[in-house]
Motif scaffolding. Sequence first.
Motif, PDB file in Angstrom:
ATOM      1  N   PHE A  21      10.243   5.005  -2.752  1.00  0.00           N
ATOM      2  CA  PHE A  21       9.315   6.107  -2.971  1.00  0.00           C
ATOM      3  C   PHE A  21       9.847   7.356  -2.278  1.00  0.00           C
ATOM      4  CE2 PHE A  21       7.907   4.461   1.106  1.00  0.00           C
ATOM      5  CZ  PHE A  21       7.441   5.562   1.798  1.00  0.00           C
ATOM      6  N   SER A  22       9.227   8.489  -2.578  1.00  0.00           N
ATOM      7  CA  SER A  22       9.650   9.750  -1.989  1.00  0.00           C
ATOM      8  C   SER A  22       8.586  10.256  -1.029  1.00  0.00           C
ATOM      9  CB  SER A  22       9.881  10.798  -3.085  1.00  0.00           C
ATOM     10  OG  SER A  22      10.065  12.081  -2.511  1.00  0.00           O
ATOM     11  N   CYS A  23       9.000  10.607   0.193  1.00  0.00           N
ATOM     12  CA  CYS A  23       8.022  11.120   1.150  1.00  0.00           C
ATOM     13  C   CYS A  23       7.555  12.516   0.757  1.00  0.00           C
ATOM     14  CB  CYS A  23       8.602  11.117   2.561  1.00  0.00           C
ATOM     15  SG  CYS A  23       9.946  12.271   2.828  1.00  0.00           S
ATOM     16  N   GLU A  24       8.287  13.184  -0.117  1.00  0.00           N
ATOM     17  CA  GLU A  24       7.882  14.515  -0.570  1.00  0.00           C
ATOM     18  C   GLU A  24       6.608  14.464  -1.411  1.00  0.00           C
ATOM     19  OE1 GLU A  24       9.189  17.381   0.140  1.00  0.00           O
ATOM     20  OE2 GLU A  24      11.077  16.847   1.113  1.00  0.00           O
ATOM     21  N   THR A  25       6.375  13.326  -2.040  1.00  0.00           N
ATOM     22  CA  THR A  25       5.215  13.195  -2.926  1.00  0.00           C
ATOM     23  C   THR A  25       4.262  12.094  -2.471  1.00  0.00           C
ATOM     24  OG1 THR A  25       6.467  11.685  -4.357  1.00  0.00           O
ATOM     25  CG2 THR A  25       6.529  14.029  -4.901  1.00  0.00           C
ATOM     26  N   ALA A  26       4.374  11.699  -1.204  1.00  0.00           N
ATOM     27  CA  ALA A  26       3.579  10.569  -0.702  1.00  0.00           C
ATOM     28  C   ALA A  26       2.188  11.008  -0.275  1.00  0.00           C
ATOM     29  CB  ALA A  26       4.299   9.894   0.454  1.00  0.00           C
ATOM     30  N   GLY A  27       1.391  11.465  -1.243  1.00  0.00           N
ATOM     31  CA  GLY A  27      -0.030  11.692  -1.053  1.00  0.00           C
ATOM     32  C   GLY A  27      -0.429  12.654   0.032  1.00  0.00           C
ATOM     33  N   GLY A  28      -1.620  12.401   0.591  1.00  0.00           N
ATOM     34  CA  GLY A  28      -2.171  13.236   1.641  1.00  0.00           C
ATOM     35  C   GLY A  28      -2.794  12.376   2.715  1.00  0.00           C
ATOM     36  N   LEU A  29      -3.930  12.810   3.229  1.00  0.00           N
ATOM     37  CA  LEU A  29      -4.600  12.019   4.260  1.00  0.00           C
ATOM     38  C   LEU A  29      -4.964  10.630   3.762  1.00  0.00           C
ATOM     39  CD1 LEU A  29      -6.966  14.638   5.937  1.00  0.00           C
ATOM     40  CD2 LEU A  29      -5.016  13.468   6.993  1.00  0.00           C
ATOM     41  N   VAL A  30      -5.384  10.548   2.493  1.00  0.00           N
ATOM     42  CA  VAL A  30      -5.691   9.255   1.878  1.00  0.00           C
ATOM     43  C   VAL A  30      -5.148   9.273   0.455  1.00  0.00           C
ATOM     44  CG1 VAL A  30      -7.471   7.578   1.257  1.00  0.00           C
ATOM     45  CG2 VAL A  30      -7.836   9.106   3.203  1.00  0.00           C
ATOM     46  N   GLU A  31      -4.549   8.172   0.047  1.00  0.00           N
ATOM     47  CA  GLU A  31      -4.058   8.083  -1.326  1.00  0.00           C
ATOM     48  C   GLU A  31      -4.285   6.680  -1.856  1.00  0.00           C
ATOM     49  OE1 GLU A  31      -0.166   9.234  -4.069  1.00  0.00           O
ATOM     50  OE2 GLU A  31       0.074   8.955  -1.911  1.00  0.00           O
ATOM     51  N   PHE A  32      -4.694   6.606  -3.137  1.00  0.00           N
ATOM     52  CA  PHE A  32      -4.921   5.323  -3.793  1.00  0.00           C
ATOM     53  C   PHE A  32      -3.891   5.134  -4.901  1.00  0.00           C
ATOM     54  CE2 PHE A  32      -8.924   6.857  -2.102  1.00  0.00           C
ATOM     55  CZ  PHE A  32      -9.424   5.746  -1.441  1.00  0.00           C
ATOM     56  N   ARG A  33      -3.420   3.904  -5.034  1.00  0.00           N
ATOM     57  CA  ARG A  33      -2.423   3.596  -6.058  1.00  0.00           C
ATOM     58  C   ARG A  33      -2.852   2.378  -6.862  1.00  0.00           C
ATOM     59  NH1 ARG A  33       0.319   5.205  -1.608  1.00  0.00           N
ATOM     60  NH2 ARG A  33       1.828   6.906  -1.874  1.00  0.00           N
ATOM     61  N   ASN A  34      -2.252   2.232  -8.016  1.00  0.00           N
ATOM     62  CA  ASN A  34      -2.470   1.055  -8.853  1.00  0.00           C
ATOM     63  C   ASN A  34      -1.796  -0.139  -8.179  1.00  0.00           C
ATOM     64  OD1 ASN A  34      -2.574  -0.953 -10.769  1.00  0.00           O
ATOM     65  ND2 ASN A  34      -1.653   0.268 -12.408  1.00  0.00           N
ATOM     66  N   PRO A  35      -2.536  -1.188  -7.818  1.00  0.00           N
ATOM     67  CA  PRO A  35      -1.914  -2.324  -7.137  1.00  0.00           C
ATOM     68  C   PRO A  35      -0.878  -3.050  -7.991  1.00  0.00           C
ATOM     69  CG  PRO A  35      -4.180  -2.834  -7.760  1.00  0.00           C
ATOM     70  CD  PRO A  35      -3.990  -1.371  -7.987  1.00  0.00           C
ATOM     71  N   PHE A  36      -0.972  -2.878  -9.325  1.00  0.00           N
ATOM     72  CA  PHE A  36      -0.016  -3.526 -10.213  1.00  0.00           C
ATOM     73  C   PHE A  36       1.259  -2.702 -10.397  1.00  0.00           C
ATOM     74  CE2 PHE A  36      -4.262  -4.974 -11.517  1.00  0.00           C
ATOM     75  CZ  PHE A  36      -4.103  -6.346 -11.342  1.00  0.00           C
ATOM     76  N   ALA A  37       1.303  -1.536  -9.762  1.00  0.00           N
ATOM     77  CA  ALA A  37       2.478  -0.672  -9.898  1.00  0.00           C
ATOM     78  C   ALA A  37       3.235  -0.524  -8.585  1.00  0.00           C
ATOM     79  CB  ALA A  37       2.051   0.699 -10.416  1.00  0.00           C
ATOM     80  N   LEU A  38       2.984  -1.426  -7.646  1.00  0.00           N
ATOM     81  CA  LEU A  38       3.679  -1.363  -6.366  1.00  0.00           C
ATOM     82  C   LEU A  38       5.079  -1.956  -6.485  1.00  0.00           C
ATOM     83  CD1 LEU A  38       0.732  -2.382  -3.980  1.00  0.00           C
ATOM     84  CD2 LEU A  38       1.460  -0.089  -4.678  1.00  0.00           C
ATOM     85  N   GLU A  39       5.822  -1.934  -5.386  1.00  0.00           N
ATOM     86  CA  GLU A  39       7.224  -2.371  -5.391  1.00  0.00           C
ATOM     87  C   GLU A  39       7.388  -3.781  -5.939  1.00  0.00           C
ATOM     88  OE1 GLU A  39      11.309  -2.441  -4.823  1.00  0.00           O
ATOM     89  OE2 GLU A  39       9.945  -0.723  -4.688  1.00  0.00           O
TER      90      GLU A  39
END
Length: 388
Positions: free
Chosen positions: A18-36
């Motif tokens: 992943f890129s730290c440049e686009t790693a969300g903000g104070l809180v971020e939610f992601r699709n659990p089926f799209a993880l590493e």
Amino acid sequence: MSDLCTPTFADLAARLGFSCETAGGLVEFRNPFALENWTLPVLEITVIVGAVLAFWYAIVRLRRYNDPTNIVLWFGAIAYLLIIEPPLYFPGAFGISEYVDTMFAHNVFTVDFLWGRLPLYIVAIYPAMATIAFEIVRNLGVFRRYGTVVGAICVGFVHHAFYEIFDHLGPQLRWWEWTLDHPMNQPFFNSVPLPSVVVFAALWPMSLALCVQFFVGRHVDGGRSFTGTQVVLRTIVIGVLASIGTAILPLPATAAAAISGSTTVGGVVYALELVVIAVIAIPVLCRQWRHEKPDPSAGSNRIILGYAAVYLVVMAVLWATALPAYLDAADGVTAAGDPVGSLWYTVVCFAIAGLSLAAAVRTQTRASSDGVNPVNHSTSVSENNFGS
């Protein structure tokens, strides 16, 4: 938050995918089926469920037995996390970047805080693991028979066993990545820094348990009640002192490395500290396992012991799925380029964790069959003065 995207963290993030440049903000939610990979949400769910159960158990113990020990343990672990972890994620923001570079990076999970630095499961693992270790040791009556210091040492030992099962698997499954050349990570024990094996797996829970039992647990065992204000203040004090204790306890290894100029010498002293913990804890835990009288102050903690068993099963499954790549690894690295942990050490930790849990379950079962009254100092909710 690109201004906090240091070159070291950016490199670690790239290796994790992943890129730290686009790693969300104070809180971020992601699709659990799209993880590493699929192991990330499995780990996440397992640990978060453990923290929720530990919190629920703490509430029940408070309301039913007027015992705030587990509440203080739970929030004390969170306080410790909030004191220790943010400076490690943002050394520049805390003015320590000249001395401490980024030591590691977590992968991104379903729920993340602080611009991809702090997954929710990491917040959860502190109180979940601390509760498992504390309850096993308390269930065996170690605090009652041997006192606060020996009890805390046993908590550190049991926590170490449960934690290292997870610690030696994480890098291979890309749950996190260590900075290999960071001096504070040296020396490595396979894929895990030896300081982490000792400090974060054994010394910090030992420090936390020492403070919790000293400031709250032993007083509750003696029949004392605490007001809500007292509990809050003692929880804050415990979080701060546990953090200080985690800096003090590794000082022999830190000093040895500084004086000798060798991280190898420091690593030897770290290992010796762990040996001392084991030498004290193993005979005590074995003796308590054989002890005929259950500790009436432990109460019923089947929910925690049951969760501990589930945790071990889940970790065993995750290790089994990682084993083919582990066995095919060359020079400690899998074909996919991921570092592997120590299988033999993990097996030893599985054995210690399993035997400790079995001892606690046996004690719990014996207490039930003997008709021991849970928590001999218990009072009804209407009689306690918590919150007054």
